[in-house]
Design an enzyme around this catalytic site. Structure first.
Site, mmCIF file in Angstrom:
data_model
loop_
_atom_site.group_PDB
_atom_site.id
_atom_site.type_symbol
_atom_site.label_atom_id
_atom_site.label_comp_id
_atom_site.label_asym_id
_atom_site.label_seq_id
_atom_site.Cartn_x
_atom_site.Cartn_y
_atom_site.Cartn_z
ATOM 1 N N ASP A 138 0.881 -1.165 0.000
ATOM 2 C CA ASP A 138 0.000 0.000 0.000
ATOM 3 C C ASP A 138 0.919 1.216 0.000
ATOM 4 O O ASP A 138 1.548 1.523 1.011
ATOM 5 C CB ASP A 138 -0.892 -0.042 1.254
ATOM 6 C CG ASP A 138 -1.710 1.236 1.436
ATOM 7 O OD1 ASP A 138 -1.647 2.121 0.562
ATOM 8 O OD2 ASP A 138 -2.415 1.341 2.461
ATOM 9 N N LYS A 142 2.862 11.291 -3.437
ATOM 10 C CA LYS A 142 1.820 10.594 -4.200
ATOM 11 C C LYS A 142 0.846 11.578 -4.848
ATOM 12 O O LYS A 142 0.273 11.295 -5.897
ATOM 13 C CB LYS A 142 1.075 9.654 -3.249
ATOM 14 C CG LYS A 142 0.001 8.799 -3.897
ATOM 15 C CD LYS A 142 -0.551 7.825 -2.889
ATOM 16 C CE LYS A 142 -1.698 6.995 -3.431
ATOM 17 N NZ LYS A 142 -2.215 6.072 -2.408
ATOM 18 N N GLU A 173 -7.207 0.624 -4.674
ATOM 19 C CA GLU A 173 -7.251 0.509 -3.213
ATOM 20 C C GLU A 173 -8.598 -0.033 -2.703
ATOM 21 O O GLU A 173 -8.606 -0.933 -1.859
ATOM 22 C CB GLU A 173 -6.930 1.870 -2.581
ATOM 23 C CG GLU A 173 -5.454 2.218 -2.744
ATOM 24 C CD GLU A 173 -5.148 3.698 -2.568
ATOM 25 O OE1 GLU A 173 -6.042 4.468 -2.176
ATOM 26 O OE2 GLU A 173 -3.992 4.088 -2.830
ATOM 27 N N ASP A 185 -13.025 5.648 2.662
ATOM 28 C CA ASP A 185 -11.600 5.700 3.031
ATOM 29 C C ASP A 185 -11.228 7.102 3.507
ATOM 30 O O ASP A 185 -11.047 8.018 2.702
ATOM 31 C CB ASP A 185 -10.776 5.294 1.793
ATOM 32 C CG ASP A 185 -9.270 5.276 2.069
ATOM 33 O OD1 ASP A 185 -8.839 5.756 3.145
ATOM 34 O OD2 ASP A 185 -8.528 4.778 1.208
#
Ligand code: AMP
Length: 618
Positions: free
Chosen positions: A23, A87, A187, A211
């Protein structure tokens, strides 16, 4: 279709090599595997430490790189040399992020172009791909240290909304870190797998994955049928998460003690200390009714009631996103059968209660929300390794398939390890005025230049009606059927003319050849990525020269002598830069030429529009 494991270090074939799940998060990253004895997914960690590795990279004065908790300590003291949230920059240009540029306390280069972003630390430039590769390298080292075995293969997760460029950037980062990225997985798909969803082939379900992490919020609506996860919609807020809760608590405490926020900005150490206290209070209040702490001899208190009043507006924002996602998927809350909770901030009871009330169902929160995505990636890795025989493993393409684009670059349409059958399409255009044909060359392989890959077929799309460069829309589509036969079709969409060809993608490729192609792509990753950047810069430069030339020929009479001279000089400088191996220099010269031509191009356009409008009623 073959599935081959290679040891990147020795190049030898390995039949049983561990594949890890990674992850690669905005705030934290981690690695998980399927435990060989228990067959359970577990996150890797050293004794007495957390499985989470902060996604932070620090550069010291002599260029040493540290990643993780140690690097995080420099966030306040050395913001220029400490990179977080790389990211958020993956696969992006400066234009894409300029509205949030102030979020980054390090130097993001504003070169005002559409090209990929760069970050400057000292006198060195790094791409987000480089930075992510440092994080992945660290994860690989940690995993190797814990497992006492080489770790060369991984499944890496990305947000469901990541586009092609962002996914490719993630693959590139893996390659640079010496990792063979077997698959990029969404994800929310990974999180669902960790709850066992989708593992039963007969199961059909519509699910929502909520999330809420440290800095981002994503809601995804997925449909699972026949073991395939389809993303129906995504929504969210890329700047909303646990950090905002911490900030609200800090604000509240400052108000209580009469300190104004400007003072906080001046005292960075105090700002950091009170922020850490706020996070401590937040975590404490997940299972207690009151927080009482001390900072510099001052008492800091927060009751659950006040805490919840601070969190509520944030939760309301996420619920608005959930409504948006449902609307886009054409669904209502009643259609959602399962809700999966992901991200550390979903530990706040108020968040769970609100989401459960909104969907009118209990939420799934039994798996550690920080680890759930990595655990799912490990499950996917195990399926790819062929260990989980209960799950149907779809056939996959052993090598990427694509076509040649300008400058001899490989443009991948179907990535390696994609499931079969599969289809993909992309639009291209001509680069010469009146161009009537387009050569479509089909290649197989992982390298960035087609000359290093394997040519499968070539054909010409002819009869494109005469149009200015850039106007025709040629759609090239790849379709691989269940037998591995690839059909490539090219169609000019304005005129409807089309041409197609059938290719057997596997044409007599031995295991050894396949292995060599994969190994080469990793050994040459660094130079390949650099070559691609150079070729892209050159193509951009050549096109600009051509366009400027055309523009000047047409509008020479409207340019001043000085403009003509400046343009000629800038063109010459660009021409010279194109002969050199320096992409940064080409970018600089492209910018310089643009800066000179932009004002007169705008002026001439305005005049042309003015003429066209004359006498017309608008
Ligand atoms: P992630 O990005 O998923 O790793 O989530 C990190 C966020 O979760 C940070 O903002 C943490 O402060 C937050 N977090 C971790 N544990 C808790 C907890 N028990 N209660 C509330 N927030 C938490």
């Amino acid at each position: 279709m073959a599935k081959i494991a290679i040891n990147i270090a020795t190049g030898s074939l390995q039949k049983e090599e561990i594949i890890v799940g990674i992850d690669l998060g905005t705030t934290n990253s981690l690695v998980a595997i399927i435990h060989p004895d228990t067959r359970q997914a577990v996150a890797l960690k050293e004794h007495n430490s957390s499985s989470l590795v902060p996604s932070v990279v620090h550069f010291d004065a002599v260029g040493n790189i540290t990643v993780g908790e140690e690097a995080k300590n420099f966030l306040i003291t050395e913001p220029q040399n400490t990179i977080f949230s790389a990211k958020r920059l993956m696969g992006k240009s400066y234009d894409d992020i300029k509205e949030n540029a102030s979020f980054f306390s390090y130097k993001v280069i504003d070169d005002n172009t559409q090209s990929m972003i760069k970050i400057q630390v000292g006198n060195k430039f790094y791409s987000p791909v480089d930075l992510s590769s440092f994080i992945l390298k660290e994860l690989k080292h940690r995993a190797e240290h814990i497992l006492k075995t080489p770790v060369n293969k991984a499944v890496i997760t990305v947000p469901a909304y990541f586009n092609d460029a962002q996914r490719q950037a993630t693959r590139d980062a893996g390659k640079l870190a010496g990792i063979d990225v077997l698959r990029i997985v969404n994800e929310p798909t990974a999180a669902s797998l960790a709850y066992g969803l989708g593992l039963n082939k007969e199961e059909e379900k519509t699910i929502a994955v909520y999330d809420l992490g440290g800095g981002t919020f994503d809601i995804s609506v997925l449909k699972i049928s026949n073991g395939i996860f389809e993303v129906l919609s995504t929504n969210g807020d890329t700047y909303l998460g646990g950090d905002d809760i911490d900030n609200s608590i800090v604000k509240y405490w400052l108000q209580q003690s009469g300190i104004n926020e400007e003072e906080l900005k001046l005292n960075k150490e105090f700002a950091q200390a009170i922020r850490l206290k706020a996070e401590e209070a937040k975590i404490h209040l997940s299972s207690n009714d009151i927080f009482e702490g001390v900072l510099n001899a001052d008492q800091l208190t927060l009751t659950k009631k006040v805490f919840e009043s601070l969190v509520q507006p944030l939760v309301d924002k996420t619920i608005a996103c959930c409504s948006g996602a449902l609307k886009d998927a054409g669904l209502t809350t009643k259609d959602i059968e399962v809700i999966v909770m992901v991200g550390g901030s979903t530990r706040v009871p108020l968040v769970k209660e609100n989401i459960s009330r909104f969907f009118d169902k209990p939420v799934n929160d039994t798996v550690n929300p920080d680890e759930v995505v990595a655990l799912g990636a490990a499950i996917q890795a195990d399926i790819l390794a062929g260990n989980n025989k209960d799950v149907l493993l779809l056939d996959i393409t052993p090598l990427s398939l694509g076509i040649e684009t300008m400058g001899g670059l490989m443009d991948v349409l179907i990535t390696r390890n994609s499931k079969i059958p599969n289809k993909a399409a992309r639009q291209y255009t001509t680069h010469k005025d009146g161009q009537s044909g387009m050569k479509i060359s089909v290649y197989q392989g992982e390298r960035d230049m087609v000359k290093d890959n394997r040519k499968l077929a070539e054909f010409n799309l002819t009869g494109i009606p005469g149009m200015p460069a850039g106007l025709p829309k040629v759609e090239v589509s790849f379709l691989i059927n269940a037998d591995g036969i690839l059909v490539v079709k090219a169609k000019e969409l304005r005129s409807g003319i089309e041409q197609s060809i059938e290719v057997k993608a596997q044409q007599d490729l031995t295991d050894q050849e396949l292995e060599k192609m994969l190994r080469d792509s990793i050994t040459h990753a660094k130079e390949d990525i650099a070559t691609r950047a150079l070729v892209e810069a050159r193509t951009e430069g050549e096109q600009l020269l051509e366009n400027t030339e055309k523009f000047i020929q047409k509008n020479a009479s409207q340019l001043t002598k000085e403009e003509m001279m400046q343009t000629a000089a800038a063109m010459q400088a660009l021409q010279l830069a194109l002969t050199m191996e320096d992409k940064d220099l080409i970018h600089i010269k492209v910018e310089a030429l643009n800066d000179i031509s932009r004002p007169y191009a705008e002026r001439i356009m305005d005049t042309a529009i003015g003429h066209a409008m004359k006498g017309k009623i608008v």
